[in-house]
Scaffold this motif. Structure first.
Motif, PDB file in Angstrom:
ATOM      1  N   ASN A   1       6.305  10.841 -25.258  1.00 26.65           N
ATOM      2  CA  ASN A   1       6.313  12.298 -25.116  1.00 26.65           C
ATOM      3  C   ASN A   1       5.003  12.828 -24.557  1.00 26.65           C
ATOM      4  O   ASN A   1       4.909  13.995 -24.205  1.00 26.65           O
TER       5      ASN A   1
ATOM      6  N   THR B   1      14.904  15.785 -14.745  1.00 26.70           N
ATOM      7  CA  THR B   1      13.984  16.370 -13.773  1.00 26.70           C
ATOM      8  C   THR B   1      13.319  15.332 -12.882  1.00 26.70           C
ATOM      9  O   THR B   1      13.080  15.595 -11.709  1.00 26.70           O
ATOM     10  N   HIS B   2      13.033  14.169 -13.405  1.00 24.44           N
ATOM     11  CA  HIS B   2      12.227  13.182 -12.681  1.00 24.44           C
ATOM     12  C   HIS B   2      13.043  11.928 -12.352  1.00 24.44           C
ATOM     13  O   HIS B   2      13.281  11.083 -13.220  1.00 24.44           O
TER      14      HIS B   2
ATOM     15  N   PHE C   1       8.613  19.837 -16.959  1.00 23.15           N
ATOM     16  CA  PHE C   1       9.978  20.290 -16.667  1.00 23.15           C
ATOM     17  C   PHE C   1      10.139  21.743 -17.072  1.00 23.15           C
ATOM     18  O   PHE C   1       9.337  22.287 -17.828  1.00 23.15           O
TER      19      PHE C   1
ATOM     20  N   CYS D   1       6.300   5.968 -19.616  1.00 23.12           N
ATOM     21  CA  CYS D   1       6.951   7.245 -19.310  1.00 23.12           C
ATOM     22  C   CYS D   1       7.913   7.662 -20.419  1.00 23.12           C
ATOM     23  O   CYS D   1       8.331   8.820 -20.483  1.00 23.12           O
TER      24      CYS D   1
ATOM     25  N   THR E   1       4.594  18.656 -20.810  1.00 23.14           N
ATOM     26  CA  THR E   1       5.093  17.396 -21.367  1.00 23.14           C
ATOM     27  C   THR E   1       6.201  17.703 -22.371  1.00 23.14           C
ATOM     28  O   THR E   1       6.319  18.841 -22.849  1.00 23.14           O
ATOM     29  N   SER E   2       6.966  16.685 -22.719  1.00 26.34           N
ATOM     30  CA  SER E   2       7.978  16.892 -23.750  1.00 26.34           C
ATOM     31  C   SER E   2       7.316  17.139 -25.106  1.00 26.34           C
ATOM     32  O   SER E   2       7.897  17.802 -25.970  1.00 26.34           O
TER      33      SER E   2
ATOM     34  N   LYS F   1      13.537  16.169 -19.391  1.00 25.56           N
ATOM     35  CA  LYS F   1      12.475  15.394 -18.740  1.00 25.56           C
ATOM     36  C   LYS F   1      13.069  14.349 -17.791  1.00 25.56           C
ATOM     37  O   LYS F   1      12.653  14.234 -16.635  1.00 25.56           O
TER      38      LYS F   1
ATOM     39  N   HIS G   1       5.084  14.323 -17.375  1.00 21.36           N
ATOM     40  CA  HIS G   1       6.311  14.600 -16.635  1.00 21.36           C
ATOM     41  C   HIS G   1       6.840  15.954 -17.100  1.00 21.36           C
ATOM     42  O   HIS G   1       7.633  16.030 -18.032  1.00 21.36           O
TER      43      HIS G   1
END
Length: 147
Positions: A18, A94-95, A24, A15, A33-34, A91, A22
């Motif tokens: 990048n 958020t998670h 956001f 996780c 994704t990032s 990221k 996940h």
């Protein structure tokens, strides 16, 4: 101890990649994704930002972001670390599940074990700058201290 991570499917630290799925909200847009966010920021003020944002996979976003026939923003080298920091922080804000994984790493050194990236990762011989690992450790500290 040092924690090495690289690809998103590695458990439990994938996780940190990048490429991990996940998504956001940032800058009033949703990012899958990032990697999508980071690569798109190379093209702020152009239609390519939205094209990168809408790519299907983080690999597609990375490939588009690395395409030097596209108009890279002039200040990219000065802002890229802050862009990455903003994406990674959002990221993990958020998670909750992955935030917990990051926080559980305590004081461990985090290293992106990329054999090809000597800036964001450690490179094949370990001599890379590991900027992504450094940013993750900074974000861990910010989250630990309640933002």
């Amino acid at each position: 101890m040092t924690i090495y991570f690289y690809v998103e499917r590695e458990k439990p630290y994938g996780c940190f990649s990048n490429f991990s799925a996940h998504g956001f909200m940032l800058d009033e847009l949703y990012w899958a994704t990032s990697e999508h966010y980071f690569q798109a920021q190379k093209f702020v003020g152009t239609p390519y930002l939205e094209k990168v944002r809408q790519t299907k996979t983080p690999k597609d976003a990375a490939n588009m972001g690395r395409n030097r026939s596209l108009p890279l923003r002039s200040d990219w080298e000065q802002v890229k670390d802050d862009v990455m920091r903003n994406a990674v922080l959002q990221k993990f804000r958020t998670h909750a599940d992955i935030r917990e994984i990051l926080l559980i790493t305590g004081e461990e050194v985090l290293v992106e074990n990329s054999p090809i990236d000597y800036y964001w990762g450690c490179g094949k011989d370990g001599s890379g700058k590991n900027k992504l690992g450094q940013i993750l450790m900074e974000v861990r500290e910010v989250l630990r201290n309640g933002d």
